[in-house]
Write a protein that holds these residues in place. Sequence first.
Motif, PDB file in Angstrom:
ATOM      1  N   GLY A 200      -0.895  -0.613  -3.904  1.00 41.86           N
ATOM      2  CA  GLY A 200      -1.879  -1.552  -3.392  1.00 41.86           C
ATOM      3  C   GLY A 200      -2.046  -2.796  -4.242  1.00 41.86           C
ATOM      4  O   GLY A 200      -1.201  -3.146  -5.064  1.00 41.86           O
TER       5      GLY A 200
ATOM      6  N   GLN B 265       0.825  -1.208   0.000  1.00 43.70           N
ATOM      7  CA  GLN B 265       0.000   0.000   0.000  1.00 43.70           C
ATOM      8  C   GLN B 265       0.860   1.258   0.000  1.00 43.70           C
ATOM      9  O   GLN B 265       0.525   2.264  -0.609  1.00 43.70           O
TER      10      GLN B 265
ATOM     11  N   CYS C   7      -6.265   2.663   4.642  1.00 46.36           N
ATOM     12  CA  CYS C   7      -6.094   2.997   3.222  1.00 46.36           C
ATOM     13  C   CYS C   7      -7.404   3.288   2.492  1.00 46.36           C
ATOM     14  O   CYS C   7      -7.578   2.909   1.328  1.00 46.36           O
TER      15      CYS C   7
END
Length: 244
Positions: free
Chosen positions: A78, A73, A228
């Motif tokens: 990601g 991430q 995230c």
Amino acid sequence: FSQHGLVDIRGRENYPCYGLKHMQTAGEVNCKDGPNLGCNLTQGAGCTYEIAKGIAKEADIIVTSYSYWLTVQDKAQGIERTGKDRDIAGPNPIECLILDEADMAVDIVGDYLGCRLTEKEVSKYGDYPMGELLPEWQDWSKGVAIEVKEEIATTELEILHMQSKGKVDPRLVEIMHKLEMFQTKLTRIVNAIPDDMVIERFEGTKVGRLWSFGIVWPARYMERYLYCGVPKVCAFSATFLNKT
């Protein structure tokens, strides 16, 4: 649970590299070492890690470790589809993040953002701060970062020279990994927020004098590095304590 669509994804060191056909060690090197040794599959089809990551991007359910999730991430956009894959098939976003052993999550994020420096690491770069003042370490780290960058470039040339002879020098690969890890530590120190990093010096450890650079409030970084933007986060733990 793979029969139900569960896909496991881990870091590069967990996948064998087969892109070094000109070397006798092909298949014995992992995908973490491969790029440093001239693997010809790192940017195309055939890389075992990239294949595994591609499968994960298509999956409905993924399982991985905290360390891989934080790293991918932070440094690799990601596990969602990107580029042409995203344009063709859509983003396939992470809609629910399930954290196991969630009582450890804050400490894991703190450890990821912090670092440790040993006397052996810093002594080769001349005078270094002896105290626990972050501005002094940041000034030192900025200067050393330039030297480390040059060392990495030199080591890359040495590896390429060995590669041209069809040979692998494990010592050079290990040196490269250590330099890259040290470079990451320097970056963490330089970019640290002054009021949010504390330095502790330890004497007489197994590695000699040691400095620990710790994040004071890891919780403020949880959204950026762990959650995230995932809309639903479920935290599970058998050892959670009462809020009080």
